[in-house]
Design a protein around this motif. Structure first.
Motif, PDB file in Angstrom:
ATOM      1  N   GLY A  66       0.939  -1.019  -0.152  1.00  0.00           N
ATOM      2  CA  GLY A  66      -0.083   0.130   0.024  1.00  0.00           C
ATOM      3  C   GLY A  66       0.950   1.142  -0.052  1.00  0.00           C
ATOM      4  O   GLY A  66       0.464   2.582   0.270  1.00  0.00           O
ATOM      5  N   GLU A  67       2.146   1.002  -0.123  1.00  0.00           N
ATOM      6  CA  GLU A  67       2.911   2.299  -0.303  1.00  0.00           C
ATOM      7  C   GLU A  67       3.005   2.874  -1.500  1.00  0.00           C
ATOM      8  O   GLU A  67       3.111   2.297  -2.654  1.00  0.00           O
ATOM      9  N   GLU A  68       3.016   4.250  -1.619  1.00  0.00           N
ATOM     10  CA  GLU A  68       3.063   4.960  -2.932  1.00  0.00           C
ATOM     11  C   GLU A  68       4.565   5.321  -3.541  1.00  0.00           C
ATOM     12  O   GLU A  68       5.340   5.814  -2.413  1.00  0.00           O
ATOM     13  N   HIS A  69       4.968   5.033  -4.543  1.00  0.00           N
ATOM     14  CA  HIS A  69       6.195   5.238  -5.158  1.00  0.00           C
ATOM     15  C   HIS A  69       5.938   6.354  -6.365  1.00  0.00           C
ATOM     16  O   HIS A  69       5.362   5.766  -7.309  1.00  0.00           O
ATOM     17  N   LEU A  70       6.681   7.480  -6.153  1.00  0.00           N
ATOM     18  CA  LEU A  70       6.381   8.460  -7.156  1.00  0.00           C
ATOM     19  C   LEU A  70       7.664   8.088  -8.357  1.00  0.00           C
ATOM     20  O   LEU A  70       8.619   7.952  -8.038  1.00  0.00           O
ATOM     21  N   ILE A  71       6.846   7.916  -9.516  1.00  0.00           N
ATOM     22  CA  ILE A  71       7.729   7.415 -10.770  1.00  0.00           C
ATOM     23  C   ILE A  71       7.931   8.494 -11.494  1.00  0.00           C
ATOM     24  O   ILE A  71       9.110   8.839 -11.816  1.00  0.00           O
ATOM     25  N   GLN A  72       7.113   9.610 -11.707  1.00  0.00           N
ATOM     26  CA  GLN A  72       7.224  10.971 -12.483  1.00  0.00           C
ATOM     27  C   GLN A  72       6.644  12.009 -11.960  1.00  0.00           C
ATOM     28  O   GLN A  72       5.430  11.635 -11.576  1.00  0.00           O
ATOM     29  N   PHE A  73       6.920  13.123 -12.224  1.00  0.00           N
ATOM     30  CA  PHE A  73       6.205  14.389 -12.266  1.00  0.00           C
ATOM     31  C   PHE A  73       6.532  15.143 -13.402  1.00  0.00           C
ATOM     32  O   PHE A  73       7.262  14.879 -14.309  1.00  0.00           O
ATOM     33  N   ALA A  74       5.216  15.778 -13.518  1.00  0.00           N
ATOM     34  CA  ALA A  74       5.330  16.788 -15.014  1.00  0.00           C
ATOM     35  C   ALA A  74       5.062  18.209 -14.399  1.00  0.00           C
ATOM     36  O   ALA A  74       3.705  18.239 -14.035  1.00  0.00           O
ATOM     37  N   PHE A  75       5.564  19.131 -15.022  1.00  0.00           N
ATOM     38  CA  PHE A  75       5.263  20.444 -14.707  1.00  0.00           C
ATOM     39  C   PHE A  75       4.837  20.904 -16.522  1.00  0.00           C
ATOM     40  O   PHE A  75       4.940  20.256 -17.384  1.00  0.00           O
ATOM     41  N   GLU A  76       4.727  22.416 -16.398  1.00  0.00           N
ATOM     42  CA  GLU A  76       4.309  22.852 -17.890  1.00  0.00           C
ATOM     43  C   GLU A  76       5.382  22.624 -18.596  1.00  0.00           C
ATOM     44  O   GLU A  76       6.451  22.736 -18.563  1.00  0.00           O
ATOM     45  N   GLY A  77       4.884  22.162 -19.891  1.00  0.00           N
ATOM     46  CA  GLY A  77       5.659  21.724 -21.126  1.00  0.00           C
ATOM     47  C   GLY A  77       6.331  20.185 -21.060  1.00  0.00           C
ATOM     48  O   GLY A  77       7.070  19.751 -21.728  1.00  0.00           O
ATOM     49  N   TRP A  78       5.754  19.266 -20.389  1.00  0.00           N
ATOM     50  CA  TRP A  78       6.256  18.086 -19.990  1.00  0.00           C
ATOM     51  C   TRP A  78       5.132  17.119 -20.426  1.00  0.00           C
ATOM     52  O   TRP A  78       4.039  17.496 -20.462  1.00  0.00           O
ATOM     53  N   TRP A  79       5.418  16.076 -20.768  1.00  0.00           N
ATOM     54  CA  TRP A  79       4.369  15.131 -21.196  1.00  0.00           C
ATOM     55  C   TRP A  79       4.281  13.824 -20.073  1.00  0.00           C
ATOM     56  O   TRP A  79       5.515  13.692 -19.222  1.00  0.00           O
ATOM     57  N   ILE A  80       3.132  13.216 -19.901  1.00  0.00           N
ATOM     58  CA  ILE A  80       2.958  12.233 -18.789  1.00  0.00           C
ATOM     59  C   ILE A  80       1.709  11.274 -19.291  1.00  0.00           C
ATOM     60  O   ILE A  80       0.928  11.764 -19.681  1.00  0.00           O
ATOM     61  N   SER A  81       2.005   9.958 -18.916  1.00  0.00           N
ATOM     62  CA  SER A  81       1.108   8.947 -19.300  1.00  0.00           C
ATOM     63  C   SER A  81       1.559   7.633 -18.309  1.00  0.00           C
ATOM     64  O   SER A  81       2.648   7.692 -17.846  1.00  0.00           O
ATOM     65  N   ASP A  82       0.895   6.736 -18.409  1.00  0.00           N
ATOM     66  CA  ASP A  82       1.301   5.289 -18.124  1.00  0.00           C
ATOM     67  C   ASP A  82       1.593   4.755 -19.530  1.00  0.00           C
ATOM     68  O   ASP A  82       0.871   4.439 -20.123  1.00  0.00           O
ATOM     69  N   ILE A  83       2.950   5.069 -19.922  1.00  0.00           N
ATOM     70  CA  ILE A  83       3.499   4.549 -20.987  1.00  0.00           C
ATOM     71  C   ILE A  83       3.337   3.212 -21.594  1.00  0.00           C
ATOM     72  O   ILE A  83       2.779   3.139 -22.801  1.00  0.00           O
ATOM     73  N   TYR A  84       3.414   2.372 -20.699  1.00  0.00           N
ATOM     74  CA  TYR A  84       3.270   0.728 -21.014  1.00  0.00           C
ATOM     75  C   TYR A  84       1.681   0.601 -21.274  1.00  0.00           C
ATOM     76  O   TYR A  84       1.340  -0.035 -22.404  1.00  0.00           O
ATOM     77  N   SER A  85       0.705   1.401 -20.606  1.00  0.00           N
ATOM     78  CA  SER A  85      -0.661   1.070 -20.833  1.00  0.00           C
ATOM     79  C   SER A  85      -1.169   1.822 -22.256  1.00  0.00           C
ATOM     80  O   SER A  85      -1.657   1.267 -23.245  1.00  0.00           O
ATOM     81  N   TYR A  86      -0.558   2.939 -22.335  1.00  0.00           N
ATOM     82  CA  TYR A  86      -0.755   3.775 -23.477  1.00  0.00           C
ATOM     83  C   TYR A  86      -0.136   3.131 -24.816  1.00  0.00           C
ATOM     84  O   TYR A  86      -0.855   3.058 -25.855  1.00  0.00           O
ATOM     85  N   LEU A  87       1.236   2.551 -24.844  1.00  0.00           N
ATOM     86  CA  LEU A  87       1.572   1.575 -25.939  1.00  0.00           C
ATOM     87  C   LEU A  87       0.995   0.474 -26.254  1.00  0.00           C
ATOM     88  O   LEU A  87       0.672   0.237 -27.413  1.00  0.00           O
ATOM     89  N   TYR A  88       0.629  -0.411 -25.250  1.00  0.00           N
ATOM     90  CA  TYR A  88       0.161  -1.744 -25.555  1.00  0.00           C
ATOM     91  C   TYR A  88      -1.075  -1.911 -25.356  1.00  0.00           C
ATOM     92  O   TYR A  88      -1.806  -3.218 -25.448  1.00  0.00           O
ATOM     93  N   GLY A  89      -1.878  -0.912 -24.666  1.00  0.00           N
ATOM     94  CA  GLY A  89      -3.395  -1.188 -24.390  1.00  0.00           C
ATOM     95  C   GLY A  89      -3.568  -2.201 -23.316  1.00  0.00           C
ATOM     96  O   GLY A  89      -4.716  -2.649 -23.250  1.00  0.00           O
ATOM     97  N   LYS A  90      -2.677  -2.302 -22.308  1.00  0.00           N
ATOM     98  CA  LYS A  90      -2.852  -2.860 -21.299  1.00  0.00           C
ATOM     99  C   LYS A  90      -3.352  -2.312 -19.917  1.00  0.00           C
ATOM    100  O   LYS A  90      -3.457  -1.087 -20.113  1.00  0.00           O
ATOM    101  N   GLU A  91      -3.800  -2.820 -18.698  1.00  0.00           N
ATOM    102  CA  GLU A  91      -3.913  -2.107 -17.830  1.00  0.00           C
ATOM    103  C   GLU A  91      -2.916  -1.210 -17.309  1.00  0.00           C
ATOM    104  O   GLU A  91      -1.680  -1.516 -17.165  1.00  0.00           O
ATOM    105  N   ALA A  92      -3.361   0.033 -16.696  1.00  0.00           N
ATOM    106  CA  ALA A  92      -2.379   0.994 -16.183  1.00  0.00           C
ATOM    107  C   ALA A  92      -1.679   0.379 -14.914  1.00  0.00           C
ATOM    108  O   ALA A  92      -2.487  -0.269 -14.212  1.00  0.00           O
TER     109      ALA A  92
END
Length: 193
Positions: A66-92
């Motif tokens: 149940g512990e949270e681990h920050l993987i990425q942060f994004a400010f103005e001008g940055w991109w963000i997504s769950d890239i695995y899910s985005y590319l392969y259509g799998k669960e995020a």
């Protein structure tokens, strides 16, 4: 909405015209997310990638304890997504959440493919930012393996001097692989004359 942030991001890597920027943004969905609102939930399928026009957005993983681990942060001008899910259509695997009010341009996977055909330079743009992101992730892993906690923290705040205004101590600690208590002790130690 001000399109200058998006245009500036493109211009750092490719030559663009106003018509190209307008053409790309015409295919985007502009969304405003309130503080705490999720762009992507763990377990959903994330078929969109998000360009942050304003605000702060984070992507984090919740482990089996149940512990949270920050993987990425994004400010103005940055991109963000769950890239695995985005590319392969799998669960995020990640939750992507607005830390404050955030305005983003959302692009579906199929839309990006269509834009590649319409604007070939856009593919080079994404290749470049993806390579940069991968190099950054590799550097982060190597830093975590080779530096002390204090060295990692000092390198992090040197790279992102405004970070304390954008992320809470909890999220900074998570990103660096610390407990918030460890980071608090470390900051007190560093502040001593």
């Amino acid at each position: 909405m001000d399109k200058d942030v998006f245009k500036a991001s493109l211009e750092r890597h490719i030559t663009v015209s106003s018509e190209m920027v307008e053409g790309i943004l015409a295919k985007a969905t502009v969304r405003t997310y309130k503080k705490g609102q999720y762009l992507i939930y763990n377990g959903s399928v994330a078929r969109k990638t998000h360009f942050v026009a304003s605000g702060t957005v984070i992507a984090y993983f919740i482990d089996t304890k149940g512990e949270e681990h920050l993987i990425q942060f994004a400010f103005e001008g940055w991109w963000i997504s769950d890239i695995y899910s985005y590319l392969y259509g799998k669960e995020a695997l990640l939750n992507v959440q607005a830390l404050d009010e955030a305005v983003v341009y959302e692009f579906g996977y199929d839309t990006i493919q269509e834009l590649y055909r319409q604007y070939p330079g856009l593919q080079y743009y994404f290749l470049t930012i993806t390579q940069n992101a991968f190099a950054g992730f590799q550097h982060r892993v190597l830093t975590n393996l080779s530096m002390t906690g204090e060295e990692r923290y000092l390198a992090f705040i040197a790279k992102y001097p405004e970070i304390h205004q954008r992320l809470t101590q909890r999220w900074i600690a998570s990103y660096l692989g610390f407990s918030p208590e460890f980071l608090s002790r470390l900051r007190k130690k560093l502040l001593k004359p």
